[in-house]
Write a protein that holds these residues in place. Sequence first.
Motif, short mmCIF file in Angstrom:
data_model
loop_
_atom_site.label_atom_id
_atom_site.label_comp_id
_atom_site.label_asym_id
_atom_site.label_seq_id
_atom_site.Cartn_x
_atom_site.Cartn_y
_atom_site.Cartn_z
N ASP A 90 37.43 57.08 74.19
CA ASP A 90 38.24 55.89 73.91
C ASP A 90 37.81 54.73 74.81
N TYR A 91 37.55 55.03 76.08
CA TYR A 91 37.13 54.00 77.02
C TYR A 91 35.78 53.40 76.60
N MET A 92 34.86 54.26 76.19
CA MET A 92 33.53 53.78 75.80
C MET A 92 33.56 53.03 74.47
N ASP A 93 34.54 53.31 73.63
CA ASP A 93 34.66 52.61 72.35
C ASP A 93 35.23 51.20 72.50
N THR A 94 35.91 50.95 73.61
CA THR A 94 36.47 49.60 73.80
C THR A 94 35.34 48.63 74.14
N PRO A 95 35.44 47.40 73.68
CA PRO A 95 34.40 46.41 73.99
C PRO A 95 34.33 46.15 75.50
N VAL A 96 33.15 45.77 75.97
CA VAL A 96 32.93 45.53 77.39
C VAL A 96 33.85 44.42 77.90
N ALA A 97 34.02 43.36 77.12
CA ALA A 97 34.88 42.25 77.54
C ALA A 97 36.32 42.73 77.76
N GLN A 98 36.79 43.60 76.89
CA GLN A 98 38.15 44.11 77.03
C GLN A 98 38.27 45.00 78.27
N ARG A 99 37.24 45.82 78.55
CA ARG A 99 37.26 46.67 79.74
C ARG A 99 37.30 45.81 81.01
N ILE A 100 36.49 44.74 81.02
CA ILE A 100 36.47 43.86 82.19
C ILE A 100 37.84 43.20 82.36
N ARG A 101 38.42 42.76 81.27
CA ARG A 101 39.74 42.13 81.34
C ARG A 101 40.79 43.10 81.87
#
Length: 154
Positions: A90-101
């Motif tokens: 699930d973490y890897m499926d989220t976009p990088v921008a969303q993870r950074i946010r």
Amino acid sequence: MLVTAQNTSTLLKTQRPDLDPVTGAASALYNGQLQNSQPLTNIQATPTSAAGNAQADNINAAFAKTRVLLQASVPETAATQGTATQAFKDYMDTPVAQRIREQFLKGMGLTEDDVKAMPPEKQQAINDKISDLMQHTEALKHAESARHTQEEQV
């Protein structure tokens, strides 16, 4: 001269004195250090064999406890592994921008609901900081890839 040899159980000492008795007994059983094991029903109760019986009972109890603990821990490990694997996916499926946010907000102790409740000026300030962080992250990625390219050429 008459020599008699008795067939008795002997337990060799473990090589590791730091093991607790339960682990030591289980280790002895697993490593095959229990020699000439016999059923205890044929042994008469004498002071020396009573000590042997107590020792054998302790070993059997330790082995049984170890088996129970190992059997009980398998489903928990499998469930945890499935949950951890799914969380990672699930973490890897989220976009990088969303993870950074999410990381930025978590570092500040805020949630998305907290940000939505803020006045527009503060929301814009947070969004600008996150944007700067994303640009900085991209610049680091480009610098790292350029460094790898230069190392490959040399």
